[in-house]
Scaffold this active site. Sequence first.
Site, PDB file in Angstrom:
ATOM      1  N   GLY A  40     -12.167 -10.272  27.348  1.00 35.99           N
ATOM      2  CA  GLY A  40     -12.672 -11.516  27.938  1.00 35.99           C
ATOM      3  C   GLY A  40     -11.645 -12.260  28.778  1.00 35.99           C
ATOM      4  N   SER A 111      -4.817  -2.640  25.967  1.00 34.95           N
ATOM      5  CA  SER A 111      -3.469  -2.061  25.727  1.00 34.95           C
ATOM      6  C   SER A 111      -2.597  -3.045  24.944  1.00 34.95           C
ATOM      7  CB  SER A 111      -2.818  -1.631  27.046  1.00 34.95           C
ATOM      8  OG  SER A 111      -2.975  -2.556  28.087  1.00 34.95           O
TER       9      SER A 111
HETATM   10  N1  LIG Z   1     -12.108  -3.697  17.769  1.00 29.67           N
HETATM   11  C1  LIG Z   1     -12.092  -3.910  19.083  1.00 29.67           C
HETATM   12  N2  LIG Z   1     -11.014  -4.524  19.656  1.00 29.67           N
HETATM   13  C2  LIG Z   1     -11.007  -4.735  20.979  1.00 29.67           C
HETATM   14  N3  LIG Z   1     -11.999  -4.383  21.831  1.00 29.67           N
HETATM   15  C3  LIG Z   1     -13.071  -3.758  21.308  1.00 29.67           C
HETATM   16  C4  LIG Z   1     -13.161  -3.514  19.919  1.00 29.67           C
HETATM   17  N4  LIG Z   1     -14.350  -2.883  19.697  1.00 29.67           N
HETATM   18  C5  LIG Z   1     -14.967  -2.744  20.868  1.00 29.67           C
HETATM   19  N5  LIG Z   1     -14.204  -3.277  21.858  1.00 29.67           N
HETATM   20  C6  LIG Z   1     -14.571  -3.183  23.263  1.00 29.67           C
HETATM   21  O1  LIG Z   1     -13.714  -2.191  23.817  1.00 29.67           O
HETATM   22  C7  LIG Z   1     -13.065  -2.674  24.980  1.00 29.67           C
HETATM   23  C8  LIG Z   1     -11.552  -2.413  24.922  1.00 29.67           C
HETATM   24  O2  LIG Z   1     -11.261  -1.077  25.162  1.00 29.67           O
HETATM   25  P1  LIG Z   1      -9.783  -0.677  25.562  1.00 29.67           P
HETATM   26  O3  LIG Z   1      -9.823   0.801  25.745  1.00 29.67           O
HETATM   27  O4  LIG Z   1      -9.342  -1.495  26.705  1.00 29.67           O
HETATM   28  O5  LIG Z   1      -8.951  -1.065  24.259  1.00 29.67           O
HETATM   29  S1  LIG Z   1      -7.476  -0.651  23.854  1.00 29.67           S
HETATM   30  O6  LIG Z   1      -6.644  -0.750  25.074  1.00 29.67           O
HETATM   31  O7  LIG Z   1      -7.501   0.710  23.326  1.00 29.67           O
HETATM   32  O8  LIG Z   1      -7.069  -1.604  22.825  1.00 29.67           O
HETATM   33  C9  LIG Z   1     -13.263  -4.162  25.020  1.00 29.67           C
HETATM   34  O9  LIG Z   1     -13.559  -4.414  26.388  1.00 29.67           O
HETATM   35  P2  LIG Z   1     -13.004  -5.691  27.183  1.00 29.67           P
HETATM   36  O10 LIG Z   1     -13.779  -6.840  26.637  1.00 29.67           O
HETATM   37  O11 LIG Z   1     -13.349  -5.368  28.608  1.00 29.67           O
HETATM   38  O12 LIG Z   1     -11.527  -5.807  26.970  1.00 29.67           O
HETATM   39  C10 LIG Z   1     -14.423  -4.438  24.081  1.00 29.67           C
HETATM   40  O13 LIG Z   1     -15.599  -4.570  24.829  1.00 29.67           O
HETATM   41  N1  LIG Z   2     -10.869 -15.874  36.948  1.00 26.86           N
HETATM   42  C1  LIG Z   2     -11.948 -16.138  36.219  1.00 26.86           C
HETATM   43  N2  LIG Z   2     -12.400 -17.404  36.097  1.00 26.86           N
HETATM   44  C2  LIG Z   2     -13.483 -17.669  35.349  1.00 26.86           C
HETATM   45  N3  LIG Z   2     -14.201 -16.742  34.669  1.00 26.86           N
HETATM   46  C3  LIG Z   2     -13.777 -15.472  34.736  1.00 26.86           C
HETATM   47  C4  LIG Z   2     -12.639 -15.105  35.507  1.00 26.86           C
HETATM   48  N4  LIG Z   2     -12.448 -13.794  35.388  1.00 26.86           N
HETATM   49  C5  LIG Z   2     -13.431 -13.347  34.576  1.00 26.86           C
HETATM   50  N5  LIG Z   2     -14.238 -14.353  34.199  1.00 26.86           N
HETATM   51  C6  LIG Z   2     -15.395 -14.241  33.305  1.00 26.86           C
HETATM   52  O1  LIG Z   2     -14.894 -13.953  32.014  1.00 26.86           O
HETATM   53  C7  LIG Z   2     -15.695 -13.001  31.373  1.00 26.86           C
HETATM   54  C8  LIG Z   2     -14.859 -11.802  30.950  1.00 26.86           C
HETATM   55  O2  LIG Z   2     -14.379 -11.147  32.105  1.00 26.86           O
HETATM   56  P1  LIG Z   2     -14.068  -9.600  32.067  1.00 26.86           P
HETATM   57  O3  LIG Z   2     -13.550  -9.238  33.402  1.00 26.86           O
HETATM   58  O4  LIG Z   2     -15.225  -8.825  31.551  1.00 26.86           O
HETATM   59  O5  LIG Z   2     -12.879  -9.547  30.993  1.00 26.86           O
HETATM   60  P2  LIG Z   2     -12.216  -8.318  30.268  1.00 26.86           P
HETATM   61  O6  LIG Z   2     -12.389  -7.111  31.150  1.00 26.86           O
HETATM   62  O7  LIG Z   2     -10.778  -8.705  30.106  1.00 26.86           O
HETATM   63  O8  LIG Z   2     -12.925  -8.190  28.959  1.00 26.86           O
HETATM   64  C9  LIG Z   2     -16.812 -12.639  32.344  1.00 26.86           C
HETATM   65  O9  LIG Z   2     -17.962 -13.384  31.982  1.00 26.86           O
HETATM   66  C10 LIG Z   2     -16.284 -13.083  33.681  1.00 26.86           C
HETATM   67  O10 LIG Z   2     -17.301 -13.486  34.556  1.00 26.86           O
END
Ligand SMILES: Nc1ncnc2c1ncn2[C@@H]1O[C@H](COP(=O)(O)OS(=O)(=O)O)[C@@H](OP(=O)(O)O)[C@H]1O
Ligand SMILES: Nc1ncnc2c1ncn2[C@@H]1O[C@H](COP(=O)(O)OP(=O)(O)O)[C@@H](O)[C@H]1O
Length: 207
Positions: A40, A111
């Site tokens: 997020g 990561s």
């Molecule tokens: N336990 C747990 N912790 C963190 N994230 C979780 C978990 N389970 C599922 N997800 C979802 O998996 C996305 C992260 O995957 P990554 O490959 O980037 O994770 S990592 O680098 O291996 O830690 C992450 O996506 P992003 O929200 O885009 O970061 C989550 O949607």
């Molecule tokens: N610079 C920003 N300002 C405000 N909201 C953002 C910004 N970047 C991402 N968001 C919002 O935050 C949420 C998570 O973004 P996302 O790119 O999916 O994060 P991540 O890949 O790190 O999980 C989405 O709803 C996105 O629209």
Amino acid sequence: MSGNEKSANVVWHNSSVDKLDRQKLLQQKGCVIWITGLSGSGKSTLGCALSQALHSRGKLAYILDGDNIRHGLNRDLSFKAEDREENIRRVGEVAKLFADAGLICIACLISPYRKDRDSCRALLADGNFIEVFMDMPLDVCEARDPKGLYKLARAGKIKAFTGIDDPYEPPLHCEIVLKHEEGNCASPYEMAETVITYLEENGYLRA
Ligand SMILES: Nc1ncnc2c1ncn2[C@@H]1O[C@H](COP(=O)(O)OS(=O)(=O)O)[C@@H](OP(=O)(O)O)[C@H]1O
Ligand SMILES: Nc1ncnc2c1ncn2[C@@H]1O[C@H](COP(=O)(O)OP(=O)(O)O)[C@@H](O)[C@H]1O
């Protein structure tokens, strides 16, 4: 020869077209932009904005997004520490191949472990691993919660969720920090421009 004994007796094969030739063709330098941060924090959004900004400048980029790679190459990996390590190791190796192909590879993964990110950095020549830290407070990420995962983690329905009951180790020395300051967050477009400026100033957008 590889240090891994399972792949002994394997000899590297060189090609007559090398990275410099490909970079000349593409008029850019192959590198890895490694975007790290909490779920997020905006990694994927920045990755897409950056890819778009590079594309519109005629530069070839490719995104490796953790969520997407876990649908294929890394579908066998969970979120326990050693699987996260293997996830990062594999993506680091793939990113290295993309950089060798002359592309600007944008890797968007939580990561969470510093040593895993540093291992990926060590795969690349000096300067070619550009670490971008999405320095967003947990409460901001949690309030966004676009996939409802924080809610599930708080309810105990997802275990070992980064930032809730699993660690995140922020970078100590990274190339770019994108901060959420005094309640304000730059737009994805502005963040992408910050990265583009870094690439321009460091010669990555020319051969
Ligand atoms: N336990 C747990 N912790 C963190 N994230 C979780 C978990 N389970 C599922 N997800 C979802 O998996 C996305 C992260 O995957 P990554 O490959 O980037 O994770 S990592 O680098 O291996 O830690 C992450 O996506 P992003 O929200 O885009 O970061 C989550 O949607
Ligand atoms: N610079 C920003 N300002 C405000 N909201 C953002 C910004 N970047 C991402 N968001 C919002 O935050 C949420 C998570 O973004 P996302 O790119 O999916 O994060 P991540 O890949 O790190 O999980 C989405 O709803 C996105 O629209």
